[in-house]
Design a protein around this motif. Structure first.
Motif, PDB file in Angstrom:
ATOM      1  N   ASP A 175       8.216   3.978   0.656  1.00  0.00           N
ATOM      2  CA  ASP A 175       8.953   5.183   0.975  1.00  0.00           C
ATOM      3  C   ASP A 175      10.253   5.033   0.692  1.00  0.00           C
ATOM      4  O   ASP A 175      10.908   4.176   1.015  1.00  0.00           O
ATOM      5  N   TYR A 226      12.709  11.728  11.134  1.00  0.00           N
ATOM      6  CA  TYR A 226      14.198  11.935  10.651  1.00  0.00           C
ATOM      7  C   TYR A 226      14.083  13.550  10.152  1.00  0.00           C
ATOM      8  O   TYR A 226      13.054  13.945   9.320  1.00  0.00           O
ATOM      9  N   LEU A 236       0.868  -1.260  -0.013  1.00  0.00           N
ATOM     10  CA  LEU A 236       0.013  -0.068  -0.114  1.00  0.00           C
ATOM     11  C   LEU A 236       0.725   1.171  -0.001  1.00  0.00           C
ATOM     12  O   LEU A 236       0.411   2.249  -0.418  1.00  0.00           O
ATOM     13  N   HIS A 237       1.917   1.172   0.641  1.00  0.00           N
ATOM     14  CA  HIS A 237       2.832   2.506   0.460  1.00  0.00           C
ATOM     15  C   HIS A 237       4.378   1.969   0.294  1.00  0.00           C
ATOM     16  O   HIS A 237       4.853   1.116   0.981  1.00  0.00           O
ATOM     17  N   GLN A 282      -5.427   5.519   5.186  1.00  0.00           N
ATOM     18  CA  GLN A 282      -4.209   5.807   4.886  1.00  0.00           C
ATOM     19  C   GLN A 282      -3.770   7.111   4.080  1.00  0.00           C
ATOM     20  O   GLN A 282      -4.674   7.348   3.371  1.00  0.00           O
ATOM     21  N   TYR A 335      11.449   1.433   1.998  1.00  0.00           N
ATOM     22  CA  TYR A 335      10.681   0.723   2.675  1.00  0.00           C
ATOM     23  C   TYR A 335       9.248   0.548   1.895  1.00  0.00           C
ATOM     24  O   TYR A 335       8.778   1.346   1.040  1.00  0.00           O
ATOM     25  N   ARG A 353      18.153   9.333   4.252  1.00  0.00           N
ATOM     26  CA  ARG A 353      18.231   8.049   4.751  1.00  0.00           C
ATOM     27  C   ARG A 353      18.992   7.231   3.715  1.00  0.00           C
ATOM     28  O   ARG A 353      19.500   6.110   3.973  1.00  0.00           O
ATOM     29  N   ASP A 357      13.962   7.358  -0.552  1.00  0.00           N
ATOM     30  CA  ASP A 357      14.976   8.538  -0.840  1.00  0.00           C
ATOM     31  C   ASP A 357      16.252   8.203  -1.110  1.00  0.00           C
ATOM     32  O   ASP A 357      16.863   7.092  -0.669  1.00  0.00           O
ATOM     33  N   TYR A 380      16.342  16.355   8.445  1.00  0.00           N
ATOM     34  CA  TYR A 380      17.607  16.498   7.602  1.00  0.00           C
ATOM     35  C   TYR A 380      17.964  17.680   7.380  1.00  0.00           C
ATOM     36  O   TYR A 380      17.103  18.759   7.082  1.00  0.00           O
ATOM     37  N   SER A 424       7.591  15.365   4.386  1.00  0.00           N
ATOM     38  CA  SER A 424       6.751  14.077   3.771  1.00  0.00           C
ATOM     39  C   SER A 424       6.186  13.296   5.018  1.00  0.00           C
ATOM     40  O   SER A 424       7.099  13.020   5.927  1.00  0.00           O
ATOM     41  N   LEU A 432      -2.128  -0.429   8.474  1.00  0.00           N
ATOM     42  CA  LEU A 432      -0.766  -0.654   7.785  1.00  0.00           C
ATOM     43  C   LEU A 432       0.356  -0.225   8.828  1.00  0.00           C
ATOM     44  O   LEU A 432       0.381   1.034   9.327  1.00  0.00           O
ATOM     45  N   GLY A 433       1.206  -0.883   9.235  1.00  0.00           N
ATOM     46  CA  GLY A 433       2.166  -0.871  10.169  1.00  0.00           C
ATOM     47  C   GLY A 433       3.496   0.123   9.164  1.00  0.00           C
ATOM     48  O   GLY A 433       4.127  -0.489   8.447  1.00  0.00           O
ATOM     49  N   LEU A 434       3.515   1.153   9.708  1.00  0.00           N
ATOM     50  CA  LEU A 434       4.662   2.048   9.112  1.00  0.00           C
ATOM     51  C   LEU A 434       5.867   2.055  10.257  1.00  0.00           C
ATOM     52  O   LEU A 434       6.051   1.352  10.796  1.00  0.00           O
ATOM     53  N   ARG A 435       6.905   2.913   9.579  1.00  0.00           N
ATOM     54  CA  ARG A 435       8.076   2.881  10.432  1.00  0.00           C
ATOM     55  C   ARG A 435       7.886   3.430  11.567  1.00  0.00           C
ATOM     56  O   ARG A 435       8.604   3.207  12.803  1.00  0.00           O
ATOM     57  N   THR A 450      -0.829  10.437   2.775  1.00  0.00           N
ATOM     58  CA  THR A 450       0.516  11.022   2.888  1.00  0.00           C
ATOM     59  C   THR A 450       0.232  12.777   2.549  1.00  0.00           C
ATOM     60  O   THR A 450      -0.564  12.870   1.747  1.00  0.00           O
ATOM     61  N   TYR A 477       5.499  -1.040   2.232  1.00  0.00           N
ATOM     62  CA  TYR A 477       4.547  -1.421   3.396  1.00  0.00           C
ATOM     63  C   TYR A 477       3.443  -2.043   2.820  1.00  0.00           C
ATOM     64  O   TYR A 477       2.907  -1.547   2.010  1.00  0.00           O
ATOM     65  N   GLY A 478       3.286  -3.335   3.106  1.00  0.00           N
ATOM     66  CA  GLY A 478       2.203  -3.884   3.125  1.00  0.00           C
ATOM     67  C   GLY A 478       0.997  -4.471   4.177  1.00  0.00           C
ATOM     68  O   GLY A 478       1.384  -4.175   5.441  1.00  0.00           O
ATOM     69  N   SER A 520       3.465  10.621   6.489  1.00  0.00           N
ATOM     70  CA  SER A 520       2.257   9.606   6.202  1.00  0.00           C
ATOM     71  C   SER A 520       1.743   9.189   7.641  1.00  0.00           C
ATOM     72  O   SER A 520       2.219   9.215   8.742  1.00  0.00           O
ATOM     73  N   SER A 535       6.111  -5.603   6.023  1.00  0.00           N
ATOM     74  CA  SER A 535       6.902  -4.542   5.321  1.00  0.00           C
ATOM     75  C   SER A 535       8.258  -5.101   4.926  1.00  0.00           C
ATOM     76  O   SER A 535       8.870  -6.176   5.548  1.00  0.00           O
ATOM     77  N   SER A 552       5.995   7.949  -1.795  1.00  0.00           N
ATOM     78  CA  SER A 552       6.479   9.143  -1.075  1.00  0.00           C
ATOM     79  C   SER A 552       8.045   8.816  -1.541  1.00  0.00           C
ATOM     80  O   SER A 552       8.799   8.240  -0.801  1.00  0.00           O
TER      81      SER A 552
END
Lengths: 328, 328
Positions: A151, B240, A148-149, B212, A240, A236, A153, B242, B226, B233-236, B214, A242-243, B228, A247, A226
């Motif tokens: 990410d 971060y 679904l997503h 979901q 990543y 970074r 960079d 920068y 950016s 959905l499990g994200l990170r 972004t 994400y499902g 989200s 993930s 993204s």
């Protein structure tokens, strides 16, 4: 491979060195000739890598009947002309990313290759690295459910130097074409190359090129990517995915050495590629495989996909008002 | 603190339990009373946390003259009315995030508080955690130079349940208001609450709320965020930051226990918070500090900032065509 693929290296810069230095790791190819704008540079490069033939022009390289395939390693504004010259000489071509400056140029190149039934491929080497191939396998097996997503960079911090290729509009400078194409191609690999919409933002620095950008791609069913890139900012540099069921994390995905599959927050499987090469030989082997099988393009990254990606980059630049001098 | 701040807890759900369970770690406050829609629920909650007073209505809680400040811990569609009721009773209010359903509601609440010179604050507790305070200090000291990009997300995977608050439009369900406000508030803390532009995408599921999303925020000078959020959905779940001279990583930034400062790709400084509490007492102490100093709002997150954030969330929802039933 039943036959060794004889590579011609067009250009003698940094990326040419990386590719050529990796060819000994290839199971199918060898560096057979190099062409540069000067005989001196070609000979120096040939000596360094033990290449039998050195030409003081690209034309001579393209016309060497022994050369099977040519790796185009010049700065991107020259890719179109260099690639066309090689195709006209009947050679298979692997062209370093970005394929060209814009979609118009790429259409011209692809048309010629297709009309003349010649092999052509974008050198998006990342897509052929073992860790990324493993990622594709996990996705195919549905290990993280519906994706679904994404990410991703890629940004590094270099000092500002208006004279450098990276900052020079005349050389197609900026983050998007140089490093941004990696996350864009990565998302394309997962979701396909045609998002429903593209929102973007960029910082155009004093030379007028994008020093930093973010793209937000939306795909059918609410899927999103993204993606960021930068040339004056260390990002970074990971990808990543994400499902619904987990993930995937690919550290330094642009030159991936590993990938990890997560479920419920824990790494349930990891892949590590202990290669000692940089990893450019995988694309060389892919070209060899395609030629051996009589294919005119690779299904790892098709010409249609390369073109769709280039159209996306064009659209992003249009949103930023960034046009290169050679485009006006 | 010269005086113990007597807290009233409005609501007896999960977040009320977390806050109340953390109050013993506070240096300034104690849980003095709890109010629920039923006497039974209030008494059960009071017994669990050793709270002296238990009320079977929110009105009784608000009207207890001993209560100094009230923590509003009901689902967000009720925040406006509950907060106004407490303010009308002359109480200081800390209202759980999101402050209200939309900016219109929040303007009403803020106006009342300001007109009546009453303390009011959004319970964006993350912003007061020691690791995040350390991050603000690093930024203030210019340790990573000019900040150019922020990347933060917060998403967890919960099973689809149309009856649950998270998926119910009538309860302000969806990722944005529930978890998305964390990355948005985090970016606001760094770049300010008013980006030049907002691009966004969301997936609205079968109940019509955003499962979901972004957001891509652009600020003056090409700075970007950016962000989200997701509920299926499990994200990170990391943030971060920068900058031109380095970057900062805040793992699980929404309940941050640590932060790391990077320069040239290496962690040059790390901060670890070894608290055993969840971390909700820091916002309780911030309320106490403000009241003691006679402030009507906290400068850690001002009412203007909370309102600007809510306007951003409104704008995002407008882009997605997501209106809650109570808004029509």
């Amino acid at each position: 491979m039943t036959k060794v693929l004889k590579w011609g290296i067009l250009g003698t810069g940094s990326i040419a060195s990386k590719f050529t230095g990796d060819l000994p790791f290839s199971s199918s190819g060898q560096a057979y000739a190099v062409g540069s704008r000067t005989k001196e540079s070609a000979e120096k490069f040939a000596a360094k890598f033990g290449i039998p033939k050195a030409y003081g022009s690209y034309e001579e390289l393209a016309n060497d009947p022994e050369v099977d395939a040519i790796y185009v390693a010049t700065p991107h504004p020259y890719h179109k002309d260099n690639t066309l010259a090689c195709l006209r000489a009947g050679k298979a071509v692997l062209c370093e990313k970005p394929f060209t400056i814009n979609a118009g140029e790429l259409e011209e190149v692809i048309s010629y290759a297709r009309e003349n039934k010649l092999f052509l491929m974008e050198g998006m080497w990342t897509r052929l690295l073992p860790a990324v191939v493993q990622v594709k396998q996990w996705l195919k097996e549905g290990r993280i459910g519906d994706v679904l997503h994404v990410d991703a960079d890629f940004g590094f911090r270099t000092g500002f130097n208006p004279a450098s290729r990276l900052f020079d509009p005349n050389l197609g400078g900026g983050a998007l074409l140089d490093v941004g194409i990696y996350p864009v191609s990565f998302a394309s690999m997962i979701f396909g190359s045609k998002p429903q919409s593209l929102a973007s933002t960029a910082f155009l620095g004093e030379t007028g090129v994008d020093e930093q950008f973010t793209l937000l791609l939306s795909y059918e069913g609410g899927k999103t990517a993204s993606l960021s890139g930068a040339v004056r900012l260390g990002l970074r540099n990971d990808a990543y995915i994400y499902g619904t069921e987990g993930s995937i994390h690919v550290p330094s995905f642009f030159n991936a050495h590993s990938a990890a599959l997560y479920q419920n927050g824990e790494a349930v499987e990891t892949f590590t590629d202990d290669r000692t090469s940089l990893g450019y030989h995988y694309e060389a082997d892919e070209v060899a495989r395609c030629l051996e099988e009589g294919l005119l393009e690779s299904d790892a990254i098709t010409l249609d996909e390369s073109l769709a990606i280039m159209k996306l980059l064009d659209e992003a630049r249009q949103q930023w008002g960034l046009q290169y001098p050679m485009e006006s």
